[in-house]
Structures are given as structure tokens and as C-alpha cells.
Scaffold this active site. Structure first.
Site, PDB file in Angstrom:
ATOM      1  N   ARG A  23       0.892  -1.335   0.040  1.00 39.61           N
ATOM      2  CA  ARG A  23       0.181  -0.061  -0.011  1.00 39.61           C
ATOM      3  C   ARG A  23       0.835   1.114  -0.044  1.00 39.61           C
ATOM      4  O   ARG A  23       0.204   2.510  -0.359  1.00 39.61           O
ATOM      5  CB  ARG A  23      -0.899   0.002   1.305  1.00 39.61           C
ATOM      6  CG  ARG A  23      -1.775  -1.255   1.318  1.00 39.61           C
ATOM      7  CD  ARG A  23      -2.635  -1.278   2.736  1.00 39.61           C
ATOM      8  NE  ARG A  23      -1.679  -1.419   3.772  1.00 39.61           N
ATOM      9  CZ  ARG A  23      -1.614  -1.238   5.013  1.00 39.61           C
ATOM     10  NH1 ARG A  23      -2.687  -0.768   5.458  1.00 39.61           N
ATOM     11  NH2 ARG A  23      -0.615  -1.607   5.867  1.00 39.61           N
ATOM     12  N   GLU A  28       6.514   7.078  12.174  1.00 32.11           N
ATOM     13  CA  GLU A  28       6.187   8.010  13.051  1.00 32.11           C
ATOM     14  C   GLU A  28       7.170   9.245  13.073  1.00 32.11           C
ATOM     15  O   GLU A  28       8.659   9.173  12.983  1.00 32.11           O
ATOM     16  CB  GLU A  28       6.694   7.765  14.387  1.00 32.11           C
ATOM     17  CG  GLU A  28       5.586   6.584  15.112  1.00 32.11           C
ATOM     18  CD  GLU A  28       5.797   6.211  16.452  1.00 32.11           C
ATOM     19  OE1 GLU A  28       6.960   6.525  17.049  1.00 32.11           O
ATOM     20  OE2 GLU A  28       4.892   5.595  17.273  1.00 32.11           O
ATOM     21  N   ASP A  47       4.254  24.593  13.334  1.00 31.75           N
ATOM     22  CA  ASP A  47       4.741  23.792  12.067  1.00 31.75           C
ATOM     23  C   ASP A  47       4.848  24.955  11.083  1.00 31.75           C
ATOM     24  O   ASP A  47       3.961  25.687  10.761  1.00 31.75           O
ATOM     25  CB  ASP A  47       3.881  22.652  11.697  1.00 31.75           C
ATOM     26  CG  ASP A  47       3.803  21.491  12.494  1.00 31.75           C
ATOM     27  OD1 ASP A  47       4.826  21.459  13.368  1.00 31.75           O
ATOM     28  OD2 ASP A  47       3.386  20.477  12.121  1.00 31.75           O
ATOM     29  N   ASN A  48       5.897  24.984  10.323  1.00 32.24           N
ATOM     30  CA  ASN A  48       5.952  25.956   9.095  1.00 32.24           C
ATOM     31  C   ASN A  48       6.517  25.039   7.874  1.00 32.24           C
ATOM     32  O   ASN A  48       7.222  24.119   8.340  1.00 32.24           O
ATOM     33  CB  ASN A  48       7.248  26.962   9.540  1.00 32.24           C
ATOM     34  CG  ASN A  48       7.267  27.900  10.745  1.00 32.24           C
ATOM     35  OD1 ASN A  48       6.028  28.189  10.968  1.00 32.24           O
ATOM     36  ND2 ASN A  48       8.026  27.772  11.588  1.00 32.24           N
ATOM     37  N   ARG A  58      18.179  29.241   1.479  1.00 37.58           N
ATOM     38  CA  ARG A  58      17.394  29.949   2.575  1.00 37.58           C
ATOM     39  C   ARG A  58      18.446  29.964   4.026  1.00 37.58           C
ATOM     40  O   ARG A  58      18.696  28.862   4.220  1.00 37.58           O
ATOM     41  CB  ARG A  58      16.051  29.448   2.848  1.00 37.58           C
ATOM     42  CG  ARG A  58      15.208  29.339   1.794  1.00 37.58           C
ATOM     43  CD  ARG A  58      13.701  28.888   2.085  1.00 37.58           C
ATOM     44  NE  ARG A  58      12.900  28.924   0.980  1.00 37.58           N
ATOM     45  CZ  ARG A  58      12.049  29.856   0.702  1.00 37.58           C
ATOM     46  NH1 ARG A  58      11.775  30.949   1.512  1.00 37.58           N
ATOM     47  NH2 ARG A  58      11.058  29.722  -0.256  1.00 37.58           N
ATOM     48  N   HIS A  61      19.513  31.611   9.170  1.00 39.45           N
ATOM     49  CA  HIS A  61      18.550  32.136  10.089  1.00 39.45           C
ATOM     50  C   HIS A  61      18.556  31.811  11.624  1.00 39.45           C
ATOM     51  O   HIS A  61      19.064  30.603  11.825  1.00 39.45           O
ATOM     52  CB  HIS A  61      17.123  32.213   9.549  1.00 39.45           C
ATOM     53  CG  HIS A  61      17.011  32.559   7.977  1.00 39.45           C
ATOM     54  ND1 HIS A  61      16.103  31.859   7.185  1.00 39.45           N
ATOM     55  CD2 HIS A  61      17.500  33.592   7.277  1.00 39.45           C
ATOM     56  CE1 HIS A  61      16.005  32.481   6.077  1.00 39.45           C
ATOM     57  NE2 HIS A  61      17.171  33.613   6.168  1.00 39.45           N
ATOM     58  N   LYS A  71      14.341  23.850  15.950  1.00 41.05           N
ATOM     59  CA  LYS A  71      13.667  23.506  14.819  1.00 41.05           C
ATOM     60  C   LYS A  71      13.998  21.969  14.717  1.00 41.05           C
ATOM     61  O   LYS A  71      14.982  21.401  14.593  1.00 41.05           O
ATOM     62  CB  LYS A  71      14.216  24.118  13.678  1.00 41.05           C
ATOM     63  CG  LYS A  71      14.093  25.627  13.733  1.00 41.05           C
ATOM     64  CD  LYS A  71      14.487  26.425  12.586  1.00 41.05           C
ATOM     65  CE  LYS A  71      14.515  27.707  12.555  1.00 41.05           C
ATOM     66  NZ  LYS A  71      15.113  28.530  11.429  1.00 41.05           N
ATOM     67  N   LYS A 168      16.837  39.950   1.281  1.00 41.18           N
ATOM     68  CA  LYS A 168      16.921  39.995   2.636  1.00 41.18           C
ATOM     69  C   LYS A 168      18.304  39.200   3.174  1.00 41.18           C
ATOM     70  O   LYS A 168      18.912  39.709   4.076  1.00 41.18           O
ATOM     71  CB  LYS A 168      15.648  39.444   3.433  1.00 41.18           C
ATOM     72  CG  LYS A 168      15.547  39.600   4.859  1.00 41.18           C
ATOM     73  CD  LYS A 168      14.206  39.033   5.128  1.00 41.18           C
ATOM     74  CE  LYS A 168      14.247  38.488   6.821  1.00 41.18           C
ATOM     75  NZ  LYS A 168      12.985  38.073   6.783  1.00 41.18           N
TER      76      LYS A 168
END
Length: 182
Positions: A23, A28, A47-48, A58, A61, A71, A168
Site C-alpha cells: 500500500r 512516526e 509547524d512551518n 534559505r 537564520h 527546529k 533580505k
């Protein structure tokens, strides 16, 4: 779920146990009890998710105290090079970085604790990245370091002609110019 220590204290790589059959698969992605067993007691509150095309970088940061964010990063589609830089001045690995390929195929996750700058580059045609955080975004606490900082010398595994960086992120300070600490 396998939780592996990296060469940087408190930065861990998580590989889920995947159950596959005709299937599809199941795993988890997060289990609070297992995290606690390994000394990670984060209370994730948001959650992002981001979507990016090949060559996008990116980062790097972070948010400074008291709004520093931990994170838990994973990839839903595609492949990225995920990077974390230790900014804890009292750490023996201060200024060092760790990088790992996270992908939808390998299902690995990187747990980035407080005190690290974080970023990623997109290695596939596109990538969807999902990350849990334990602190809300706080604009006044937002900081960063240039992705191409010569002191950090991160190999983003993207050719210079493919690199796409936000305006930025292009004006972020160098590692040598940061004046904040954890």
C-alpha cells in the site's frame, strides 16, 4: 526511530523506522516520549512549511534569546542540504557547521537546538520543507549570517550560477561581524 549524535553537541539526526508494504509506507515523524528519552524536551508549538526550486538557499537564520527557536526539520518532497552552525560561544564547536542531505526518500530529520543558525539549499528540481518550532516568530529577535560567509566556508552543493538568494539574506552580516550570543 534512530536518534544519532552528530559531531556537534546537542545537534542530532533522526531516522524514522519505516514500515512499508504494497500500500505504501508508514512512520512516526515525531514521538515526544522518544525525544524525552534522549534528553530532548522541546515543546513544539508551530509547524512551518516552505516550497523552493533548485538552487534556492534559505538562511542562515535564527532568533536570539529570549525568542530563540529550536527546529525539527524534514523534507516532504525533493532533496535539500540542511546546515546548522553552532553559535553558542561557550561551546567547543563554536563557529563550526554540520550539513546533511535530507530528502523525501531518506526521511531523515535534523533536530536543531537553540543557539544555532540554520539554513538549507535545494538540490532537487523543487523541495517542500516542513519544520516544527518551539517558539513563535518574533521579528525584532530575527538575525542571520550570510550564506557565503568566508569564515564558515559552507559548501552548499549548488553551483554559483544556480544560486538564488532573497534580497533580505544578501544583506545579512558576516560571521565575524555578529555581536549577539546565546
Amino acid at each position: 526511530m534512530t536518534i544519532e549524535k552528530t559531531n556537534i553537541k546537542d545537534l542530532v539526526l533522526i531516522t524514522p523506522t519505516v514500515f512499508e508494504d504494497s500500500r505504501g509506507y508508514f512512520f512516526e515523524a515525531y514521538n515526544q516520549a522518544q525525544f524525552h528519552e534522549h534528553g530532548m524536551s522541546y515543546q513544539f508549538i508551530q509547524d512551518n512549511q516552505s516550497f523552493s526550486k533548485r538552487g534556492v538557499i534559505r538562511g542562515l537564520h535564527l532568533q536570539i534569546n529570549p525568542f530563540a527557536q529550536a527546529k525539527l526539520v524534514r523534507v516532504l518532497e525533493g532533496e535539500i542540504l540542511d546546515v546548522a552552525v553552532d553559535l553558542r560561544k561557550n561551546s567547543s564547536t563554536y563557529g563550526q557547521h554540520f550539513s546533511v542531505i535530507l530528502s523525501a526518500a531518506n526521511k531523515k530529520q535534523l533536530m536543531v537546538p537553540h543557539g544555532f543558525a540554520h539554513g538549507f539549499s535545494v538540490l532537487s528540481e523543487t523541495a517542500s520543507v516542513l519544520y516544527k518550532v518551539d517558539q513563535l516568530y518574533h521579528k525584532e529577535s530575527e538575525r542571520g549570517i550570510r550564506y557565503d560567509d568566508p569564515t564558515l566556508a559552507i559548501d552548499w552543493q549548488v553551483s554559483p550560477d544556480e544560486v538564488i538568494v532573497s534580497q533580505k539574506d544578501l544583506v545579512l552580516p558576516s560571521f565575524e561581524d555578529i555581536d549577539w550570543e546565546f
